[in-house]
Design a protein around this motif. Structure first.
Motif, PDB file in Angstrom:
ATOM      1  N   ALA A 199      -7.473  11.359  15.524  1.00  0.00           N
ATOM      2  CA  ALA A 199      -6.173  10.662  15.506  1.00  0.00           C
ATOM      3  C   ALA A 199      -5.155  11.395  16.378  1.00  0.00           C
ATOM      4  N   TYR A 200      -5.094  12.711  16.278  1.00  0.00           N
ATOM      5  CA  TYR A 200      -4.176  13.492  17.125  1.00  0.00           C
ATOM      6  C   TYR A 200      -4.540  13.343  18.600  1.00  0.00           C
ATOM      7  N   ILE A 201      -5.843  13.345  18.893  1.00  0.00           N
ATOM      8  CA  ILE A 201      -6.283  13.202  20.283  1.00  0.00           C
ATOM      9  C   ILE A 201      -5.892  11.827  20.821  1.00  0.00           C
ATOM     10  N   SER A 202      -6.064  10.793  19.999  1.00  0.00           N
ATOM     11  CA  SER A 202      -5.688   9.440  20.416  1.00  0.00           C
ATOM     12  C   SER A 202      -4.197   9.346  20.724  1.00  0.00           C
ATOM     13  N   THR A 203      -3.386   9.973  19.873  1.00  0.00           N
ATOM     14  CA  THR A 203      -1.937   9.978  20.114  1.00  0.00           C
ATOM     15  C   THR A 203      -1.602  10.692  21.418  1.00  0.00           C
ATOM     16  N   GLU A 204      -2.249  11.819  21.646  1.00  0.00           N
ATOM     17  CA  GLU A 204      -1.989  12.585  22.863  1.00  0.00           C
ATOM     18  C   GLU A 204      -2.394  11.809  24.113  1.00  0.00           C
ATOM     19  N   LYS A 205      -3.497  11.090  24.054  1.00  0.00           N
ATOM     20  CA  LYS A 205      -3.942  10.309  25.219  1.00  0.00           C
ATOM     21  C   LYS A 205      -2.936   9.211  25.568  1.00  0.00           C
ATOM     22  N   LYS A 206      -2.288   8.665  24.548  1.00  0.00           N
ATOM     23  CA  LYS A 206      -1.265   7.636  24.798  1.00  0.00           C
ATOM     24  C   LYS A 206       0.012   8.251  25.362  1.00  0.00           C
ATOM     25  N   GLN A 207       0.375   9.413  24.832  1.00  0.00           N
ATOM     26  CA  GLN A 207       1.639  10.037  25.239  1.00  0.00           C
ATOM     27  C   GLN A 207       1.513  10.788  26.563  1.00  0.00           C
ATOM     28  N   HIS A 208       0.377  11.433  26.777  1.00  0.00           N
ATOM     29  CA  HIS A 208       0.172  12.239  27.989  1.00  0.00           C
ATOM     30  C   HIS A 208      -1.251  12.004  28.500  1.00  0.00           C
ATOM     31  N   PRO A 209      -1.489  10.868  29.144  1.00  0.00           N
ATOM     32  CA  PRO A 209      -2.853  10.494  29.551  1.00  0.00           C
ATOM     33  C   PRO A 209      -3.491  11.443  30.560  1.00  0.00           C
ATOM     34  N   ASN A 210      -2.705  12.282  31.220  1.00  0.00           N
ATOM     35  CA  ASN A 210      -3.261  13.194  32.225  1.00  0.00           C
ATOM     36  C   ASN A 210      -3.470  14.613  31.717  1.00  0.00           C
ATOM     37  N   ASN A 211      -3.301  14.830  30.421  1.00  0.00           N
ATOM     38  CA  ASN A 211      -3.473  16.171  29.869  1.00  0.00           C
ATOM     39  C   ASN A 211      -4.964  16.533  29.825  1.00  0.00           C
ATOM     40  N   SER A 212      -5.363  17.515  30.618  1.00  0.00           N
ATOM     41  CA  SER A 212      -6.783  17.855  30.734  1.00  0.00           C
ATOM     42  C   SER A 212      -7.296  18.750  29.610  1.00  0.00           C
ATOM     43  N   ILE A 213      -6.437  19.053  28.634  1.00  0.00           N
ATOM     44  CA  ILE A 213      -6.937  19.689  27.417  1.00  0.00           C
ATOM     45  C   ILE A 213      -7.677  18.664  26.561  1.00  0.00           C
ATOM     46  N   VAL A 214      -7.336  17.389  26.722  1.00  0.00           N
ATOM     47  CA  VAL A 214      -7.933  16.335  25.894  1.00  0.00           C
ATOM     48  C   VAL A 214      -9.455  16.266  26.030  1.00  0.00           C
ATOM     49  N   PRO A 215     -10.030  16.272  27.256  1.00  0.00           N
ATOM     50  CA  PRO A 215     -11.490  16.240  27.347  1.00  0.00           C
ATOM     51  C   PRO A 215     -12.164  17.406  26.625  1.00  0.00           C
ATOM     52  N   LEU A 216     -11.538  18.586  26.662  1.00  0.00           N
ATOM     53  CA  LEU A 216     -12.099  19.735  25.942  1.00  0.00           C
ATOM     54  C   LEU A 216     -12.062  19.490  24.435  1.00  0.00           C
ATOM     55  N   LEU A 217     -10.955  18.988  23.931  1.00  0.00           N
ATOM     56  CA  LEU A 217     -10.856  18.700  22.500  1.00  0.00           C
ATOM     57  C   LEU A 217     -11.861  17.635  22.077  1.00  0.00           C
ATOM     58  N   GLU A 218     -12.027  16.606  22.903  1.00  0.00           N
ATOM     59  CA  GLU A 218     -13.023  15.572  22.588  1.00  0.00           C
ATOM     60  C   GLU A 218     -14.417  16.176  22.506  1.00  0.00           C
ATOM     61  N   ASN A 219     -14.682  17.146  23.359  1.00  0.00           N
ATOM     62  CA  ASN A 219     -16.004  17.768  23.341  1.00  0.00           C
ATOM     63  C   ASN A 219     -16.216  18.603  22.077  1.00  0.00           C
ATOM     64  N   TYR A 220     -15.141  19.289  21.636  1.00  0.00           N
ATOM     65  CA  TYR A 220     -15.222  20.013  20.364  1.00  0.00           C
ATOM     66  C   TYR A 220     -15.593  19.061  19.233  1.00  0.00           C
ATOM     67  N   VAL A 221     -14.982  17.889  19.213  1.00  0.00           N
ATOM     68  CA  VAL A 221     -15.271  16.926  18.150  1.00  0.00           C
ATOM     69  C   VAL A 221     -16.742  16.531  18.180  1.00  0.00           C
ATOM     70  N   ASP A 222     -17.273  16.242  19.368  1.00  0.00           N
ATOM     71  CA  ASP A 222     -18.694  15.905  19.472  1.00  0.00           C
ATOM     72  C   ASP A 222     -19.570  17.072  19.025  1.00  0.00           C
ATOM     73  N   TYR A 223     -19.186  18.267  19.433  1.00  0.00           N
ATOM     74  CA  TYR A 223     -19.964  19.471  19.093  1.00  0.00           C
ATOM     75  C   TYR A 223     -20.086  19.627  17.579  1.00  0.00           C
ATOM     76  N   PHE A 224     -18.969  19.505  16.884  1.00  0.00           N
ATOM     77  CA  PHE A 224     -19.017  19.692  15.431  1.00  0.00           C
ATOM     78  C   PHE A 224     -19.575  18.470  14.709  1.00  0.00           C
ATOM     79  N   THR A 225     -19.480  17.301  15.324  1.00  0.00           N
ATOM     80  CA  THR A 225     -20.157  16.132  14.748  1.00  0.00           C
ATOM     81  C   THR A 225     -21.659  16.371  14.699  1.00  0.00           C
TER      82      THR A 225
END
Length: 494
Positions: A47-73
């Motif tokens: 949910a936080y990542i989704s909010t960040e993508k809407k507010q700052h779509p060019n933030n390149s920390i987002v792909p790293l965070l998405e990968n963490y989510v997949d890793y722990f999934t």
């Protein structure tokens, strides 16, 4: 690997805000997502990542965070289906980062982290060559980043992990693949990097990364270095992590079980945070089953059965079934034991050493009840109870060669942990004499334990002899793990 990293230099980077770099912005959304990930609240993180993508779509920390989510999934589900479904996300995330600010220390770091996370996951599913390629890429990226930004201390996290794992990697497919790339590690160097981070991050603006550092440090201490300090250091460094973190419950209980503190593990698991906000983690039921059975508490059955019912993964299925078989034996139900032993042979996979050993155990004769009880009680840290079971017996009381070898081995391990070195050495020698040419792991591990006793006594010649003997034994259970421990022993005394 990295020779002159200045571990204790306090620089501007250590006090600067995490959002210093415009397109790699660890702002509040990202920090909340990251904290949620390391509490295993993956729904909140998304949910936080989704909010960040809407507010700052060019933030390149987002792909790293998405990968963490997949890793722990994948880590919590152990699901091959999840692995196959999610691994295709990697390339897109790296592409999104590669077009960003090359002058940020997060530019190479984020790419390295994504590669390293997928390498760790692939290793759990037998994709060793691809894992080796990703370790190579991560290593190159982190080394380059360390040269470009020598005071960016987060480099030490990935470099510490690579150094530690590669510095004590047993022979096998992954080591063979990595050796073709000329990549080597240094276990002690890796441990030093983690110790530095664990002590210094809380004093810096990079404190949010503390839980991740401790997560990997506990893994390295316990499963890679087999360090006698694994328990004390893990409990020390996890203390400051919030009790709302399910990952904290996992780390503490896992390390307690691996280091014979079963009562403490049960207490931790019984108090673990629960609720729909947390990622399902069936493995914790498996751990509680192990901890309870190690004190011969047969209520462990419900935990193993719940694990099998809720688990969607591929690992520890065989091991859970053989544990259920042992519970049946302890109840005097040989018929049910045979049913569970057959399941341990036919169901699940053998990616993990535990499952390989469970299949081996299930394929042989049912274990002797005295030896089984002594084994479980020893694993749980109940040494006096374990010794009492074996104290009035000798090898002649057992009919099969396997049981004779195991008797000497179990007795040696118990006496060793009780500090009775000379008696333990005698039992280990009996184990080696009878078992060195057998397929069982008892003799090889007895040689490793013998080496550790002589190492403690500062008898270097005898320690080397014992460690080399362990390495010379081949084609037995746990061969890779035992050999890596013996090689680590030789490195320590050299």
């Amino acid at each position: 690997m990295i020779k002159n990293i200045r571990f204790f230099v306090l620089t501007v980077l250590l006090t600067a805000p995490l959002s210093l770099f415009a397109n790699f912005d660890f702002n509040n959304n990202c920090l909340n997502a990251y904290r949620s990930i390391f509490e295993l609240k993956l729904g909140n993180a998304r949910a936080y990542i989704s909010t960040e993508k809407k507010q700052h779509p060019n933030n390149s920390i987002v792909p790293l965070l998405e990968n963490y989510v997949d890793y722990f999934t994948i880590l919590t589900s152990e699901s091959k289906r999840d692995f196959d479904r999610l691994k295709g996300n990697k390339a897109d995330r790296l592409d999104r980062i590669s077009d960003d600010d090359k002058n940020s220390p997060y530019y190479l770091y984020a790419q390295a982290e994504i590669n390293l996370q997928w390498a760790l996951i692939r290793g759990r599913f037998g994709e060793y060559f691809n894992a080796a390629m990703e370790v190579k890429r991560a290593n190159s990226l982190l080394q380059a980043n360390a040269k470009k930004f020598p005071d960016f201390h987060l480099n030490l996290k990935g470099l510490g992990l690579i150094n530690a794992v590669l510095g004590n990697l047993p022979d096998g497919a992954l080591k063979t693949a990595l050796s073709t790339f000329g990549i080597k590690g240094d276990l002690q160097n890796g441990l030093n990097m983690f110790e530095t981070l664990a002590n210094n991050l809380p004093k810096s603006s990079y404190e949010p990364f503390y839980a991740e550092v401790v997560f990997y440090y506990a893994y390295v201490l316990t499963d890679v270095a087999h360090s006698p300090a694994a328990y004390s250091k893990t409990m020390k460094y996890t203390e400051r992590i919030a009790d709302t973190s399910l990952l904290k419950s996992y780390l503490q209980s896992y390390v307690c079980i691996k280091n014979s503190h079963s009562d403490q593990a049960i207490s931790i698991l019984s108090k673990r945070p629960e609720g729909g906000v947390y990622q399902p983690f069936p493995y914790l039921d498996y751990l509680e089953g192990v901890a309870r059975l190690n004190k011969l508490d047969l209520s462990a059955e419900s935990h193993f059965k719940r694990f099998i019912q809720t688990n969607k993964g591929v690992n520890f299925i065989k091991d859970a079934n053989i544990h259920l078989g042992w519970i049946s034996l302890l109840r005097g139900d040989k018929g049910s034991y045979n049913i569970f032993a057959n399941k341990a042979i036919s169901s699940g996979y053998t990616y993990m050493e535990k499952d390989k050993q469970a299949k081996n155990d299930a394929s042989g004769e049912a274990p002797n009840l005295d030896l089984l009880q002594a084994r479980l009680l020893f694993d749980g840290g109940y040494l006096s109870r374990a010794l009492q079971i074996l104290s009035d017996k000798s090898a002649s009381n057992f009919s099969s060669t396997k049981d004779k070898i195991e008797y000497s081995y179990r007795l040696g391990r118990i006496l060793d942990d009780l500090g009775k070195d000379d008696q333990a050495l005698s039992a280990y020698q009996a184990t080696i004499a009878l078992g060195r040419n057998q397929k069982y792991y008892f003799a090889a591990n007895a040689a490793v334990q013998t080496g550790k006793i002589y190492e403690k006594k500062k008898n270097i010649a005898k320690a080397k002899e014992a460690f080399n003997l362990a390495i010379s034994m081949k084609n037995h259970e746990y061969e890779n793990s035992i050999e890596s421990q013996a090689k680590a022993g030789l490195k320590r005394i050299d």
